[in-house]
Scaffold this active site. Structure first.
Site, PDB file in Angstrom:
ATOM      1  N   LEU A 180      47.812   0.856 -32.678  1.00 32.65           N
ATOM      2  CA  LEU A 180      48.738   1.478 -33.608  1.00 32.65           C
ATOM      3  C   LEU A 180      49.702   0.455 -34.211  1.00 32.65           C
ATOM      4  O   LEU A 180      49.892   0.420 -35.427  1.00 32.65           O
ATOM      5  CB  LEU A 180      49.526   2.590 -32.902  1.00 32.65           C
ATOM      6  CG  LEU A 180      50.553   3.366 -33.731  1.00 32.65           C
ATOM      7  CD1 LEU A 180      49.877   4.060 -34.917  1.00 32.65           C
ATOM      8  CD2 LEU A 180      51.263   4.405 -32.859  1.00 32.65           C
ATOM      9  N   GLY A 181      50.323  -0.350 -33.362  1.00 32.05           N
ATOM     10  CA  GLY A 181      51.183  -1.411 -33.874  1.00 32.05           C
ATOM     11  C   GLY A 181      52.667  -1.200 -33.645  1.00 32.05           C
ATOM     12  O   GLY A 181      53.486  -1.636 -34.456  1.00 32.05           O
ATOM     13  N   GLY A 199      46.879  26.976  -3.718  1.00 30.42           N
ATOM     14  CA  GLY A 199      45.581  27.537  -4.101  1.00 30.42           C
ATOM     15  C   GLY A 199      45.625  28.214  -5.456  1.00 30.42           C
ATOM     16  O   GLY A 199      44.604  28.400  -6.108  1.00 30.42           O
ATOM     17  N   ASN A 200      46.835  28.620  -5.902  1.00 27.79           N
ATOM     18  CA  ASN A 200      46.993  29.210  -7.228  1.00 27.79           C
ATOM     19  C   ASN A 200      46.999  28.158  -8.330  1.00 27.79           C
ATOM     20  O   ASN A 200      46.844  28.485  -9.513  1.00 27.79           O
ATOM     21  CB  ASN A 200      48.294  29.999  -7.323  1.00 27.79           C
ATOM     22  CG  ASN A 200      48.178  31.414  -6.799  1.00 27.79           C
ATOM     23  OD1 ASN A 200      48.784  31.757  -5.798  1.00 27.79           O
ATOM     24  ND2 ASN A 200      47.386  32.233  -7.464  1.00 27.79           N
ATOM     25  N   SER A 201      47.196  26.889  -7.958  1.00 25.99           N
ATOM     26  CA  SER A 201      47.258  25.829  -8.962  1.00 25.99           C
ATOM     27  C   SER A 201      45.991  25.807  -9.808  1.00 25.99           C
ATOM     28  O   SER A 201      44.878  25.818  -9.287  1.00 25.99           O
ATOM     29  CB  SER A 201      47.436  24.471  -8.280  1.00 25.99           C
ATOM     30  OG  SER A 201      48.704  24.383  -7.670  1.00 25.99           O
ATOM     31  N   HIS A 221      45.889  17.654 -10.264  1.00 20.21           N
ATOM     32  CA  HIS A 221      46.137  17.420  -8.837  1.00 20.21           C
ATOM     33  C   HIS A 221      45.220  18.234  -7.928  1.00 20.21           C
ATOM     34  O   HIS A 221      45.124  17.967  -6.744  1.00 20.21           O
ATOM     35  CB  HIS A 221      47.611  17.696  -8.490  1.00 20.21           C
ATOM     36  CG  HIS A 221      47.986  19.150  -8.474  1.00 20.21           C
ATOM     37  ND1 HIS A 221      48.638  19.767  -9.522  1.00 20.21           N
ATOM     38  CD2 HIS A 221      47.831  20.113  -7.531  1.00 20.21           C
ATOM     39  CE1 HIS A 221      48.860  21.030  -9.214  1.00 20.21           C
ATOM     40  NE2 HIS A 221      48.376  21.265  -8.009  1.00 20.21           N
ATOM     41  N   ASP A 248      48.895  16.825 -16.113  1.00 25.09           N
ATOM     42  CA  ASP A 248      48.362  17.545 -14.946  1.00 25.09           C
ATOM     43  C   ASP A 248      47.258  18.517 -15.349  1.00 25.09           C
ATOM     44  O   ASP A 248      47.189  19.648 -14.879  1.00 25.09           O
ATOM     45  CB  ASP A 248      49.468  18.288 -14.209  1.00 25.09           C
ATOM     46  CG  ASP A 248      49.039  18.703 -12.798  1.00 25.09           C
ATOM     47  OD1 ASP A 248      48.085  18.100 -12.258  1.00 25.09           O
ATOM     48  OD2 ASP A 248      49.651  19.638 -12.239  1.00 25.09           O
TER      49      ASP A 248
END
Length: 456
Positions: A358-359, A299-301, A189, A219
């Site tokens: 995969l099936g 801002g810490n993300s 994000h 994320d």
């Protein structure tokens, strides 16, 4: 004649009574007098009592002197230990591996498996009061990210349309370095939809970055910075982060959050692990996160949550903001993030027609949620109902009633998790499907080796 004289004459004339020849003038009865019913006490010299009192005082004084001596001796020993021994005690010192992690194409990022001891800290009675040494060693591994998006606005009065750049801030962690690039992990994000991404390193040098891979569900996003865009000074200043093991985390353990809070540059906050495996739903996606009371602000993300060994044990991702809430921040456990990070580093999302097959019939498959797991004593994962005939899944032995809980090293808890990882898988890829099979009333762990095919 007064009463005193009468009494005195009586006693003086009576042979049975006499006055002792002592200055006190005490009266005494003869020992053989038949009126004597108990012995008359004799006055004793008081000097022996004074000797006992002096002996008691001496004993008290000796005891007090012994206590004072013990206190002084103990203080002296403690002072010696504090000023001379503590300075040389290196049990609390760790040398954080500062060698860059070489990350060539196709390599795999792993947890650090080296034994470590806590980094240098300042303690008072066992309480850590200073984490500056830890922060100093880790900060070269953290970057500030500025993403610029172009939004279109309309003037409702004049009917005009115009574009406006909007900036957002975030953080990132340097996870690898090759001869051609630096790789940085951050939150999806932070960079989602960005037209331009700039990364600022510890020496304030800013360069452009490109998105190498991104996954909205986890994320996570991987940014790539070209080595040729970095100066020698920057290359010497930065470090590759040391990754810890979030599986070993405990509630109450001290942690440190480092990131680009509010876009002001790197900042450090300290707190504790409040809880583990917290289920948090954001924009329709549920994740299991580490909860901490270390301040995590806008801002810490994408920044690092580290332990006192200087190891990254989480990627800061969000916080609850409310007038009734305080100190509830969340981070993605690094042990859960690494498998997806490796996928993003070595692969890119594919179109449906390019994906490996995969099936499994996802229309009839069901999610075994936590509530269902507790209610029916079943493992969390994807309950398989129908298998596509002659598919790779059928040939490998996958059956109706099996519960899928892992795809290689990635945990699978929902159908979306399974579809998401398949977007990074090509026909011909050999994968390991981790399942549970019901046997004699218990779900037994099994692994199926499957080679994905092209879509029919």
């Amino acid at each position: 004649m007064n009463d005193n004289n009468i009494n005195n004459n009586f006693y003086n004339n009576n042979k049975d009574y006499h006055v002792d020849d002592n200055p006190s003038g005490n009266w005494h009865m003869e020992d053989n007098d038949n009126r004597r019913i108990y012995p008359t006490p004799k006055l004793k010299n008081e000097k022996p009592k004074k000797k006992k009192k002096r002996l008691f005082l001496k004993l008290v004084g000796f005891t007090a002197a012994a206590l004072v001596f013990g206190v002084i001796a103990g203080a002296a020993a403690s002072g010696y230990h504090y000023f001379f021994v503590y300075e040389n005690d290196n049990n609390d010192i760790v040398v954080i591996d500062e060698e860059a992690r070489s990350l060539e194409d196709g390599s795999v990022i792993e947890l650090s498996d080296e034994d470590t001891t806590p980094a240098t800290t300042t303690k008072i009675d066992g309480i850590i009061t200073d984490v500056s040494d830890i922060a100093t060693k880790v900060m070269p591994s953290i970057v500030s990210i500025t993403s610029t998006d172009i939004i279109t606005q309309y003037d409702i009065f004049f009917g005009r349309q115009f574009s406006k750049p909007v900036e957002g801030s975030g953080s990132g962690i340097i996870i690898g370095q090759s001869d051609s690039s630096i790789l940085i992990v951050t939150n999806n994000h932070v960079v989602d939809g960005a037209e331009e991404i700039k990364v600022e390193f510890i020496d304030d040098n800013k360069v452009n970055a490109l998105i190498k891979g991104a996954d909205p569900r986890s994320d996570l996003a991987i940014l790539e910075v070209a080595i040729e865009d970095l100066s020698d000074d920057t290359l010497n200043a930065i470090k590759v982060a040391r990754l810890g093991d979030s599986e070993k985390l405990k509630a109450g353990e001290m942690v440190i959050a480092i990131g680009n809070a509010l876009g002001y540059g790197q900042s450090v906050t300290v707190g504790y692990v409040s809880a583990l495996n917290r289920e948090v739903t954001n924009q329709g996606i549920t994740m299991k996160l580490v909860q901490t009371d270390a301040a995590i602000n806008p801002g810490n993300s994408g920044g690092a949550l580290i332990n006192i060994n200087g190891e990254v044990i989480g990627i800061n991702t969000l916080k609850f903001a409310d007038t009734k809430v305080e100190g509830m921040g969340y981070a993605i456990p690094i042990s859960d993030a690494i498998p997806m990070i490796n996928l993003l580093v070595n692969n890119k999302a594919l179109e449906v027609t390019e994906m490996g097959f995969l099936g499994i019939n996802v229309e009839t498959a069901r999610n075994v949620s936590r509530d269902l797991s507790m209610q029916f004593n079943m493992p969390i994962g994807v309950f398989v109902n129908d298998i596509v005939e002659n598919s790779p899944a059928e040939e490998a032995g996958l059956k109706s009633g099996h519960i899928i809980e892992g795809f290689n090293d990635v945990k699978i808890e929902t159908i979306d998790d399974l579809l998401n990882i398949l977007t990074y898988s090509r026909p011909g890829d050999q994968i390991t499907l981790k399942i549970r099979e019901l046997q004699n009333g218990q779900y037994i762990e099994k692994e199926l080796n499957i080679t994905l095919s092209a879509r029919p």
